[in-house]
Scaffold this motif. Structure first.
Motif, short mmCIF file in Angstrom:
data_model
loop_
_atom_site.label_atom_id
_atom_site.label_comp_id
_atom_site.label_asym_id
_atom_site.label_seq_id
_atom_site.Cartn_x
_atom_site.Cartn_y
_atom_site.Cartn_z
N ALA A 48 0.84 -1.20 0.00
CA ALA A 48 0.00 0.00 0.00
C ALA A 48 0.87 1.24 0.00
CB ALA A 48 -0.92 0.00 1.22
N TYR A 49 0.27 2.33 -0.44
CA TYR A 49 0.93 3.64 -0.47
C TYR A 49 0.06 4.60 0.31
CZ TYR A 49 2.87 8.00 -2.37
OH TYR A 49 3.43 9.24 -2.53
N PHE A 50 0.63 5.18 1.38
CA PHE A 50 -0.16 6.05 2.24
C PHE A 50 0.71 7.18 2.76
CE2 PHE A 50 -1.43 7.02 6.70
CZ PHE A 50 -2.63 7.65 6.42
N ASP A 51 0.24 8.41 2.56
CA ASP A 51 0.93 9.58 3.08
C ASP A 51 2.40 9.63 2.63
OD1 ASP A 51 1.05 11.97 4.50
OD2 ASP A 51 1.62 11.02 6.38
N GLY A 52 2.63 9.25 1.38
CA GLY A 52 3.97 9.31 0.82
C GLY A 52 4.88 8.16 1.21
N GLY A 76 -6.44 6.41 1.17
CA GLY A 76 -6.75 7.80 1.45
C GLY A 76 -6.45 8.76 0.32
N GLY A 77 -6.40 8.29 -0.90
CA GLY A 77 -6.14 9.17 -2.04
C GLY A 77 -6.19 8.39 -3.33
N ASP A 78 -5.94 9.09 -4.44
CA ASP A 78 -5.96 8.38 -5.72
C ASP A 78 -4.58 7.80 -6.01
OD1 ASP A 78 -4.31 10.37 -6.89
OD2 ASP A 78 -6.06 11.54 -7.47
N ALA A 79 -4.47 7.15 -7.15
CA ALA A 79 -3.25 6.42 -7.49
C ALA A 79 -2.25 7.24 -8.30
CB ALA A 79 -3.61 5.15 -8.25
N THR A 80 -2.47 8.54 -8.45
CA THR A 80 -1.62 9.35 -9.30
C THR A 80 -0.15 9.28 -8.89
OG1 THR A 80 -3.45 10.88 -9.73
CG2 THR A 80 -1.22 11.66 -10.21
N LEU A 123 1.30 7.16 -6.96
CA LEU A 123 1.78 5.78 -7.01
C LEU A 123 2.20 5.41 -8.43
CD1 LEU A 123 2.18 3.19 -5.38
CD2 LEU A 123 -0.23 2.65 -5.75
N LYS A 124 1.39 5.80 -9.40
CA LYS A 124 1.70 5.51 -10.79
C LYS A 124 2.93 6.27 -11.29
CE LYS A 124 -2.93 4.41 -12.53
NZ LYS A 124 -3.99 4.86 -13.47
N ALA A 125 3.11 7.47 -10.74
CA ALA A 125 4.19 8.33 -11.23
C ALA A 125 5.54 7.99 -10.63
CB ALA A 125 3.85 9.80 -10.92
N ASN A 126 5.57 7.18 -9.60
CA ASN A 126 6.83 6.85 -8.94
C ASN A 126 7.64 5.88 -9.81
OD1 ASN A 126 8.86 5.75 -7.16
ND2 ASN A 126 7.67 6.53 -5.44
N PRO A 127 8.82 6.28 -10.27
CA PRO A 127 9.61 5.42 -11.17
C PRO A 127 10.18 4.19 -10.49
CG PRO A 127 10.87 7.36 -10.53
CD PRO A 127 9.49 7.57 -10.01
N LEU A 151 0.39 -4.41 -10.44
CA LEU A 151 -1.04 -4.24 -10.63
C LEU A 151 -1.51 -3.22 -9.60
CD1 LEU A 151 -3.87 -4.96 -11.68
CD2 LEU A 151 -3.87 -6.89 -10.07
N ILE A 152 -1.88 -2.04 -10.06
CA ILE A 152 -2.31 -0.97 -9.15
C ILE A 152 -3.83 -0.95 -9.14
CG2 ILE A 152 -2.29 1.50 -8.70
CD1 ILE A 152 0.46 1.62 -10.00
N LEU A 153 -4.40 -1.24 -7.98
CA LEU A 153 -5.86 -1.28 -7.84
C LEU A 153 -6.37 0.13 -7.57
CD1 LEU A 153 -6.35 -4.46 -5.60
CD2 LEU A 153 -6.35 -4.29 -8.11
N GLU A 154 -7.31 0.57 -8.41
CA GLU A 154 -7.88 1.91 -8.26
C GLU A 154 -9.37 1.89 -7.93
OE1 GLU A 154 -6.25 5.02 -10.96
OE2 GLU A 154 -5.72 3.26 -12.19
N ASP A 155 -10.00 0.75 -8.15
CA ASP A 155 -11.43 0.61 -7.85
C ASP A 155 -11.60 0.59 -6.33
OD1 ASP A 155 -13.99 -0.41 -7.26
OD2 ASP A 155 -14.07 -1.50 -9.15
#
Length: 305
Positions: free
Chosen positions: A192-196, A253-257, A259-263, A270-274
């Protein structure tokens, strides 16, 4: 303890529990349920159930019982449950706190049974709740929030006098797992990705155990980081730990933007957005798990090529 809680508890001793708001009485009484805090005896069929533990409310609903109060762990709002439990409440419960329990609010509902089967396993909380009503905590030897969906169904079903219904719920979900594709020999990690910040779930967490039940093997080096917890922090320097045959990641607690942008995020992750699927995957309830099987497994298959 606040004076108000003492007054509320004293009033409960004089009040006749069981007035309206709950479901029809279960068919058996005088049951004893073994928990990590010792055996809990329920003398009469409960009619006013308060569900505090993670997914306890959904589990009660799956068994045909409607809690009068419940904790909304995934912040659904409304009736406090996911879309997979839509329509199971006839009347919305009083929504209660999660990690911080308002004991006075719990006592005001005049419960005759409290469910807290998936929680932080805090003994003082359990003792305080037990002064309000018989309280069903987690089973023995599980980490905080580590009660599996199967253990939860079994505990709740016995406490509610719904053992046969519980066996049916377990059998149905077992059959659903058996009917799904198996991924034996494949490795997996769920994070998971949360608060950076990044982290990964390990054995004992419903998300990780979901993958294991489908035949995936969790990365051993990630598992080795666990120390009595269901989640481990992953530094940005070690995002390679999130690489596996199947890497499932989702934002909290946010969208996947971001997360997707992190190189550094694994390219084939597989990034779940639903949001509904993420919540079902995270719920750990029998109902949520069934929903996740229907909607997540096809994504896993596609991600694996």
């Amino acid at each position: 303890m606040k004076r108000g809680l003492v007054v509320a508890l004293s009033a409960l001793l004089l009040a006749a529990c069981g007035g309206g708001g709950g479901d029809a009485a279960p068919t058996s009484s005088g049951v004893t349920v073994d928990t990590r805090f010792g055996p809990v005896t329920i003398e009469e069929p409960p009619t006013r159930v308060v569900a505090l533990g993670w997914s306890d409310a959904e589990t009660a609903l799956a068994l045909g019982v409607q809690p009068v109060g419940a904790s909304d762990w995934l912040a659904f709002g409304g009736k406090g449950v996911g879309p997979w439990a839509e329509g199971l409440y006839q009347q919305a419960p009083t929504l209660l706190g999660t990690t911080e329990i308002d004991y006075e609010a719990v006592a005001a509902l005049q419960p005759d049974l409290i469910l807290n089967t998936r929680s932080d396993n805090d003994e003082k909380k359990h003792e305080t709740l037990s002064k309000i009503a018989p309280t069903i905590g987690a089973p023995k030897d599980v980490i905080p929030y580590g009660t599996s969906w199967r253990q939860q169904v079994e505990l709740v079903a016995k406490a509610l006098g719904k053992v046969s219904e519980g066996e049916e719920v377990v059998a149905d979900l077992d059959a659903k797992f058996a009917a799904n594709e198996k991924f034996d020999g494949r490795t997996a990690v769920v994070g998971a990705y949360f608060d950076g910040k990044f982290g990964a779930y390990v054995s004992g967490d419903p998300r990780a155990d979901f993958l294991k039940a489908l035949g995936f093997t969790l990365r051993e080096d990630v598992e080795a980081l666990a120390s009595g917890s269901f989640y481990v922090d992953i530094s940005t320097e070690r995002l390679d730990l999130l690489t596996a045959d199947l890497s499932v990641l989702f934002p909290i607690g946010g969208d996947a933007t971001a997360l997707k942008a992190n190189p550094l995020v694994p390219e084939k992750a597989l990034i779940l957005e639903d949001e509904a699927l993420v919540n079902a995957f995270s719920s750990g309830s029998a109902l949520g798990t069934a929903y996740a099987l229907d909607h997540a497994v096809p994504l896993f298959t596609t991600a694996l090529g």
